[in-house]
Design a protein around this motif. Sequence first.
Motif, PDB file in Angstrom:
ATOM      1  N   LYS A 123      86.217 -88.359 125.110  1.00  0.00           N
ATOM      2  CA  LYS A 123      87.332 -89.322 124.753  1.00  0.00           C
ATOM      3  C   LYS A 123      87.357 -89.344 123.461  1.00  0.00           C
ATOM      4  CE  LYS A 123      86.774 -92.044 129.071  1.00  0.00           C
ATOM      5  NZ  LYS A 123      86.462 -93.241 129.586  1.00  0.00           N
ATOM      6  N   TRP A 124      88.715 -88.948 122.899  1.00  0.00           N
ATOM      7  CA  TRP A 124      89.015 -89.069 121.378  1.00  0.00           C
ATOM      8  C   TRP A 124      90.104 -89.853 121.095  1.00  0.00           C
ATOM      9  CZ3 TRP A 124      85.262 -86.926 118.731  1.00  0.00           C
ATOM     10  CH2 TRP A 124      84.449 -86.001 119.158  1.00  0.00           C
ATOM     11  N   SER A 125      90.175 -90.594 119.919  1.00  0.00           N
ATOM     12  CA  SER A 125      91.255 -91.522 119.671  1.00  0.00           C
ATOM     13  C   SER A 125      91.202 -91.271 118.075  1.00  0.00           C
ATOM     14  CB  SER A 125      91.284 -92.844 120.028  1.00  0.00           C
ATOM     15  OG  SER A 125      89.850 -93.422 119.572  1.00  0.00           O
ATOM     16  N   ASP A 126      91.099 -90.326 117.732  1.00  0.00           N
ATOM     17  CA  ASP A 126      91.059 -90.038 115.990  1.00  0.00           C
ATOM     18  C   ASP A 126      92.305 -89.080 115.694  1.00  0.00           C
ATOM     19  OD1 ASP A 126      90.084 -87.674 117.151  1.00  0.00           O
ATOM     20  OD2 ASP A 126      88.546 -87.352 115.918  1.00  0.00           O
ATOM     21  N   SER A 127      93.434 -89.081 116.200  1.00  0.00           N
ATOM     22  CA  SER A 127      94.527 -88.240 115.870  1.00  0.00           C
ATOM     23  C   SER A 127      94.919 -88.414 114.787  1.00  0.00           C
ATOM     24  CB  SER A 127      95.415 -88.278 117.174  1.00  0.00           C
ATOM     25  OG  SER A 127      95.958 -89.499 117.056  1.00  0.00           O
ATOM     26  N   VAL A 128      95.108 -89.582 114.062  1.00  0.00           N
ATOM     27  CA  VAL A 128      95.489 -89.819 112.830  1.00  0.00           C
ATOM     28  C   VAL A 128      94.490 -89.255 111.656  1.00  0.00           C
ATOM     29  CG1 VAL A 128      95.930 -91.688 111.123  1.00  0.00           C
ATOM     30  CG2 VAL A 128      96.328 -92.173 113.258  1.00  0.00           C
ATOM     31  N   TRP A 129      93.173 -89.342 111.950  1.00  0.00           N
ATOM     32  CA  TRP A 129      92.341 -88.637 110.957  1.00  0.00           C
ATOM     33  C   TRP A 129      92.567 -87.267 111.003  1.00  0.00           C
ATOM     34  CZ3 TRP A 129      88.729 -89.627 107.334  1.00  0.00           C
ATOM     35  CH2 TRP A 129      88.041 -88.628 106.978  1.00  0.00           C
ATOM     36  N   MET A 130      92.651 -86.593 112.318  1.00  0.00           N
ATOM     37  CA  MET A 130      92.778 -85.040 112.259  1.00  0.00           C
ATOM     38  C   MET A 130      93.934 -84.604 111.694  1.00  0.00           C
ATOM     39  SD  MET A 130      89.654 -84.387 113.691  1.00  0.00           S
ATOM     40  CE  MET A 130      89.797 -82.587 114.497  1.00  0.00           C
ATOM     41  N   LYS A 131      95.058 -85.408 111.985  1.00  0.00           N
ATOM     42  CA  LYS A 131      96.122 -84.976 111.120  1.00  0.00           C
ATOM     43  C   LYS A 131      96.065 -84.792 109.867  1.00  0.00           C
ATOM     44  CE  LYS A 131     101.409 -85.923 111.265  1.00  0.00           C
ATOM     45  NZ  LYS A 131     101.235 -85.893 109.741  1.00  0.00           N
ATOM     46  N   HIS A 132      95.525 -85.876 109.224  1.00  0.00           N
ATOM     47  CA  HIS A 132      95.257 -86.147 107.700  1.00  0.00           C
ATOM     48  C   HIS A 132      94.392 -85.108 107.305  1.00  0.00           C
ATOM     49  CE1 HIS A 132      93.989 -87.841 103.985  1.00  0.00           C
ATOM     50  NE2 HIS A 132      92.593 -87.792 104.568  1.00  0.00           N
ATOM     51  N   GLU A 297      85.513 -77.661 116.320  1.00  0.00           N
ATOM     52  CA  GLU A 297      86.857 -77.790 117.264  1.00  0.00           C
ATOM     53  C   GLU A 297      86.450 -78.854 118.409  1.00  0.00           C
ATOM     54  OE1 GLU A 297      88.449 -73.594 115.881  1.00  0.00           O
ATOM     55  OE2 GLU A 297      88.069 -73.985 117.855  1.00  0.00           O
ATOM     56  N   HIS A 298      85.371 -78.541 118.985  1.00  0.00           N
ATOM     57  CA  HIS A 298      85.196 -79.341 120.139  1.00  0.00           C
ATOM     58  C   HIS A 298      84.659 -80.802 119.885  1.00  0.00           C
ATOM     59  CE1 HIS A 298      84.877 -79.273 124.667  1.00  0.00           C
ATOM     60  NE2 HIS A 298      84.038 -80.000 124.350  1.00  0.00           N
ATOM     61  N   TYR A 299      83.835 -80.929 118.784  1.00  0.00           N
ATOM     62  CA  TYR A 299      83.160 -82.276 118.204  1.00  0.00           C
ATOM     63  C   TYR A 299      83.914 -82.898 117.140  1.00  0.00           C
ATOM     64  CZ  TYR A 299      79.753 -82.578 121.785  1.00  0.00           C
ATOM     65  OH  TYR A 299      79.063 -82.559 123.015  1.00  0.00           O
ATOM     66  N   HIS A 300      85.125 -82.220 116.503  1.00  0.00           N
ATOM     67  CA  HIS A 300      85.792 -82.898 115.720  1.00  0.00           C
ATOM     68  C   HIS A 300      85.006 -82.916 114.297  1.00  0.00           C
ATOM     69  CE1 HIS A 300      89.086 -84.719 118.261  1.00  0.00           C
ATOM     70  NE2 HIS A 300      88.594 -83.653 118.768  1.00  0.00           N
ATOM     71  N   ILE A 301      83.921 -82.339 113.950  1.00  0.00           N
ATOM     72  CA  ILE A 301      83.349 -82.171 112.798  1.00  0.00           C
ATOM     73  C   ILE A 301      84.042 -81.737 111.553  1.00  0.00           C
ATOM     74  CG2 ILE A 301      80.981 -81.389 111.688  1.00  0.00           C
ATOM     75  CD1 ILE A 301      80.506 -83.475 113.808  1.00  0.00           C
ATOM     76  N   ASP A 302      83.921 -82.328 110.404  1.00  0.00           N
ATOM     77  CA  ASP A 302      84.897 -82.026 109.344  1.00  0.00           C
ATOM     78  C   ASP A 302      84.097 -81.286 108.496  1.00  0.00           C
ATOM     79  OD1 ASP A 302      86.563 -84.544 109.892  1.00  0.00           O
ATOM     80  OD2 ASP A 302      84.980 -85.557 109.725  1.00  0.00           O
ATOM     81  N   GLY A 303      82.798 -80.601 108.591  1.00  0.00           N
ATOM     82  CA  GLY A 303      82.296 -79.798 107.606  1.00  0.00           C
ATOM     83  C   GLY A 303      80.754 -79.468 107.925  1.00  0.00           C
ATOM     84  N   LEU A 304      80.453 -78.212 107.821  1.00  0.00           N
ATOM     85  CA  LEU A 304      79.195 -77.964 108.095  1.00  0.00           C
ATOM     86  C   LEU A 304      78.505 -77.462 106.702  1.00  0.00           C
ATOM     87  CD1 LEU A 304      79.719 -75.390 111.153  1.00  0.00           C
ATOM     88  CD2 LEU A 304      78.779 -77.478 111.088  1.00  0.00           C
ATOM     89  N   ARG A 305      77.112 -77.890 106.720  1.00  0.00           N
ATOM     90  CA  ARG A 305      76.516 -77.581 105.509  1.00  0.00           C
ATOM     91  C   ARG A 305      75.463 -76.498 105.832  1.00  0.00           C
ATOM     92  NH1 ARG A 305      71.202 -77.214 103.365  1.00  0.00           N
ATOM     93  NH2 ARG A 305      70.468 -79.019 104.172  1.00  0.00           N
ATOM     94  N   VAL A 306      75.713 -75.434 105.320  1.00  0.00           N
ATOM     95  CA  VAL A 306      74.826 -74.031 105.899  1.00  0.00           C
ATOM     96  C   VAL A 306      73.380 -74.182 104.853  1.00  0.00           C
ATOM     97  CG1 VAL A 306      74.896 -71.795 106.321  1.00  0.00           C
ATOM     98  CG2 VAL A 306      76.955 -73.148 106.349  1.00  0.00           C
ATOM     99  N   ASP A 307      72.443 -74.317 105.789  1.00  0.00           N
ATOM    100  CA  ASP A 307      71.170 -74.370 105.290  1.00  0.00           C
ATOM    101  C   ASP A 307      70.669 -73.081 104.664  1.00  0.00           C
ATOM    102  OD1 ASP A 307      68.576 -76.004 104.878  1.00  0.00           O
ATOM    103  OD2 ASP A 307      67.929 -74.618 106.336  1.00  0.00           O
ATOM    104  N   ALA A 308      69.735 -72.922 103.768  1.00  0.00           N
ATOM    105  CA  ALA A 308      69.178 -71.664 103.211  1.00  0.00           C
ATOM    106  C   ALA A 308      69.978 -70.601 103.196  1.00  0.00           C
ATOM    107  CB  ALA A 308      67.895 -71.404 104.341  1.00  0.00           C
TER     108      ALA A 308
END
Length: 626
Positions: A123-132, A297-308
């Motif tokens: 369940k998601w209700s973050d469409s305003v954030w995702m559009k931004h 895409e599936h979990y709406h994460i905004d960024g990945l910090r790629v380790d090492a």
Amino acid sequence: MGELDQYLFGQGTHYEIYKKMGAHFVKDGKKSGVYFTVWAPHARSVSVIGEFNGWSEDANVMKRQEPLGIYTAFVPEAQLGQLYKYCIETQTGDKLYKADPFANSAELRPGTASRIADISHLKWSDSVWMKHRAEWDFHSSPISIYEAHIGSWMRHPGREDEGFYSYREFAHAATDYIKKMGYTHIELMGISEYPFDGSWGYQVTGYYAPTSRYGTPEDFAYMINYFHKNKIGVILDWVPAHFPRDAHGLADFDGTATFEYADPKKGEHPDWGTKIFDYGKAEVKNFLIANALFWIEHYHIDGLRVDAVASMLYLDYGKEDGQWIANKYGSNENLEAIEFFKHLNSVTTGRNPGALMIAEESTAWPKVTGKPEDDGLGFSLKWNMGWMHDFTEYMKLDPYFRKGDHYGMTFALTYAYSENYILVLSHDEVVHLKCSMLNKMPGLGFEKFANLKVGYAFMMGHPGKKLLFMGQDFGQLREWSEARELDWYLLAEPEHQALQNFYRDLLHLYTHNKAMYEQDTCMEGFEWVNADDSSRSIYSFIRHSKGAKKNLLFVCNFTPIERPEYRVGVPRGKQYRLVLNSDELQYGGSGKARPAVYKAKKQECDGRPYSFGYDLPPYGVAVFEF
């Protein structure tokens, strides 16, 4: 698993392969059940075992699909929440009991089984954030990151279990804290499932499963959604560099080197005792790139910090002569990893405008944040490890000796625009006997706090996005440990509260002034007033907004010596309004009354025609708006 799915997976371009691999609820004719799919190309046979069949190795033998060696089975009896593994018979007749590489949930350690989950109806209700986010330009936006480890941020006292906050509890408590302080993003350590707490999540066995330590996949999605509804971005640490040897994990998955390079000189880290992914194998690249997309895409994460990242780029990373193999040109670059990064970053940011790919890369590798078409790696941002090293080395010095390392603090400006940088004071700087940030500082009592405040002010004024590890904004005394919560009780002490007040106001100054961030990646955004006052260890500089509409002048004193009427050169005969003064009572200062506005006189100073004087206190920080 259709022919097209197999073809794309074999090419390394099935970007939603996680919807096919693993365990998924389906209908087969009139029957409904769970469809299991696993890649085990060199297995003699595979069966799925679990609570649904009494862990029988004969009940659900899987069918092999060629040419890739993918095994499938439909199990009508399988139910939501049940545990399972794959029993893999190797070519030598041995049997391996492996967790599902694509599982969406896992058993709480010390258990090692996968758990059947259904994440198709989150369940998601973050469409305003995702559009931004899709319209957001990170280059000209403020980014101040709060790096946190859920299990040791705060705990419930007196519980028989470990007292971890659940994802939902953490969402509410951390949101209140982050909004009060003024951070824009939270970066979470150790989310993908891992067996050993002491690895902090950097030795992963379940790349597609949020760790069960803090709850279910639904709980995890709730947390992300809640952060977004409160306008907080979420970054996850992500580990495509290596994986552990645990018997249930990816290592020697089908009895052979499936996910790792077969030659130990390429496929093993001697220092870490881990396996290195085979970046030349299409299916392995697909596993990792689809995993990055899965979180974004599936979990709406905004960024990945790629380790090492450095450990991936260099074939000889952490290795002695004779422990590594050169590439076809005889040099130490991992050409396959370079192409992997270009592919990864092009796809993730191309499909998801506004999503960040952040490199933890500790060397001078060129164009880490350059475009792949210009032979760059394609990352959005890079951790500035050079700045971090120079900054901490300077701050640890007794103030008397700082004049001898004055240019250690200015050196980062010589390369500040070569990449898109984040200035980081991360968890790595407050573990393994390195001391907390407060205890790195010289002196006793007041001096430690005063040193840290002037250091933080310098960091906030310096070009680059910002990251601080939890606990360091209120002066955690002990080094960080994953085994206990932060020492929140310290906030009852006035000096710790004063430090937190100061860092809070620095964050608000940062996010509310465009001069602090909108020209981070170009020389027009920063100007030294005096970078050469080494005898007094004072630095002064200006941060410029676009069009010079509203600028900020910083003056930072790194010694315990008061400088009455310290004169600073300025570009115009205007008024300069004091907007941050570290000597205020709320910051642990003297509380001395000061004018709110200073009028520059036509008096040359610092090579400029105008100047004004200001009583600069010991370890004083003054920020003026003009």
